[in-house]
Write a protein that holds these residues in place. Structure first.
Motif, PDB file in Angstrom:
ATOM      1  N   LYS A 182       0.821  -1.213   0.000  1.00 22.73           N
ATOM      2  CA  LYS A 182       0.000   0.000   0.000  1.00 22.73           C
ATOM      3  C   LYS A 182       0.853   1.260   0.000  1.00 22.73           C
ATOM      4  O   LYS A 182       0.659   2.167  -0.821  1.00 22.73           O
ATOM      5  CB  LYS A 182      -0.932  -0.019   1.213  1.00 22.73           C
TER       6      LYS A 182
ATOM      7  N   SER B 208      -3.218  -2.759  -2.840  1.00 22.74           N
ATOM      8  CA  SER B 208      -3.538  -3.646  -1.720  1.00 22.74           C
ATOM      9  C   SER B 208      -3.220  -5.077  -2.147  1.00 22.74           C
ATOM     10  O   SER B 208      -3.128  -5.375  -3.340  1.00 22.74           O
ATOM     11  CB  SER B 208      -5.010  -3.519  -1.319  1.00 22.74           C
TER      12      SER B 208
ATOM     13  N   LYS C  40      -5.437  -4.052  -6.744  1.00 20.61           N
ATOM     14  CA  LYS C  40      -5.335  -5.103  -5.737  1.00 20.61           C
ATOM     15  C   LYS C  40      -4.642  -6.327  -6.312  1.00 20.61           C
ATOM     16  O   LYS C  40      -4.949  -6.758  -7.420  1.00 20.61           O
ATOM     17  CB  LYS C  40      -6.720  -5.495  -5.210  1.00 20.61           C
TER      18      LYS C  40
END
Length: 363
Positions: free
Chosen positions: A180, A186, A222
């Motif tokens: 992050k 993420s 992500k």
């Protein structure tokens, strides 16, 4: 078929140890801390003697960069760095007590200082007891025994930055924070767990793979487990995972076809057994744990990925306790067989293993 029990929960906590330190030159409170915590700090006084200890080179480099920024604002003219073989106590002491023409503080570093500390322990104890007023001494060590007088003095008047390996939840947290804060992405828990399994716990290598994954997923934002399988493991790793999943789910046709593809491509049988063992040893451990706790909790404690817990419960209940308790024994037998104890061809041994692990009896 013997059933698996249900319902017990286990909570675990890990104590955190903090020591209050005060340096005579700065009269500040200093905390003995892990490098991960030190790296979160960007301001505040630094003790006159700092020890960076442990085996994680990546953490040492990052902690040293933070130290340089906070002590001398990265001004190279205020930095003296001694390689271990060139450091003498007199030379280090002279540098610590030399007033810089360009800045009001100096940073003196001794790299790979384990032997230097051993040879000069008494002199270093004096330096810690009466440190230079405007300089910081940094010793970079592999180990820093807590039983020594020097350690106790540093604990009282300096700062130890522990650069040791991270494990379990600590490593998961580091991966998530690094993804992050450094790369703007993420990373899912499963993806982080698999990344560690494929790469190991060396933070420099993990950081390198995180950089690749962050670039790979791009605007998606992500990193998922499939991204790790594709980019880090390659098609052989992906196929091995698919093979073990199919074995668990009783899809023997797919499992045996995947095994054939891997063997035909030249994948070593022992390496394939390693992938099979990695998955099914967890089910063996969960079987043992399930004697006292619920099966889903046992699977989690055994290290089964959260997304696979439901499938794992179905697998073990279909297998039954008697067969589940034989998993580890069969893995050991095939390991021995591939090393020469079994005259059958390696392919046949692996095929038979998949058949048995899926819950079928060999005819």
């Amino acid at each position: 078929m013997t059933a698996f029990p249900s319902a017990l929960s286990v909570n675990s906590t890990r104590p955190h140890r903090t020591t209050t330190l005060s340096g005579p030159a700065t009269n500040q409170k200093t905390t003995e801390m892990h490098a991960v915590e030190f790296l979160k700090q960007s301001s505040g006084d630094i003790a006159p003697v700092v020890v960076l200890s442990g085996g994680q080179r990546h953490l040492k480099q990052a902690a040293m960069a933070n130290l340089r920024k906070r002590v001398i604002d990265d001004d190279e003219t205020c930095l003296t760095r001694f390689p271990a073989k060139e450091a003498t106590l007199q030379a280090v002491s002279d540098e610590l007590h030399t007033v810089s023409m360009w800045g009001d503080r100096r940073l003196v570093v001794v790299d790979d200082a384990d032997e230097f500390v051993t040879k000069n322990r008494a002199g270093l104890e004096k330096l810690v007891e009466k440190p230079a007023r405007k300089s910081v001494l940094a010793l970079v060590l592999d180990s820093f025994p807590k039983t020594t007088k020097l350690y106790k003095l540093v604990a009282a008047k300096g700062l130890e930055i522990e650069c040791s390996e991270l494990k379990g939840p600590q490593l998961q947290k580091w991966l998530q924070e690094t993804a992050k804060e450094t790369y703007g992405q993420s990373i899912s828990r499963d993806a982080a767990t698999l990344l560690v399994e494929l790469v190991g716990d060396e933070l420099g290598m993990l950081d390198s793979e995180l950089a690749k994954l962050a670039s790979y997923v791009g605007s998606k934002g992500k990193i998922e487990i499939d991204d790790v399988k594709s980019l880090v493991g390659g098609w052989r790793t992906e196929t091995t995972w698919a093979m073990t999943d199919a074995t668990r789910d009783n899809d023997l046709d797919f499992a045996l076809t995947a095994l054939d593809q891997l063997l035909t491509s030249g994948e070593p049988p022992m390496k394939l057994l390693g992938g099979i063992s990695y998955t099914f040893k967890k089910y063996a451990v969960a079987t043992d744990l399930s004697r006292t706790i619920a099966l889903d909790q046992a699977l989690r404690q055994a290290g089964v990925f959260p997304m696979a817990v439901n499938a794992g419960q179905s697998y073990l209940r279909r297998l039954g306790r008697t067969k589940a308790e034989q998993i580890l024994q069969r893995l050991v037998q095939v390991d021995s067989g591939l090393k020469g104890a079994n005259p059958l061809p390696e392919r046949i041994q692996l095929e038979r293993l998949l058949v048995e692990l899926s819950g079928h009896d060999l005819s």
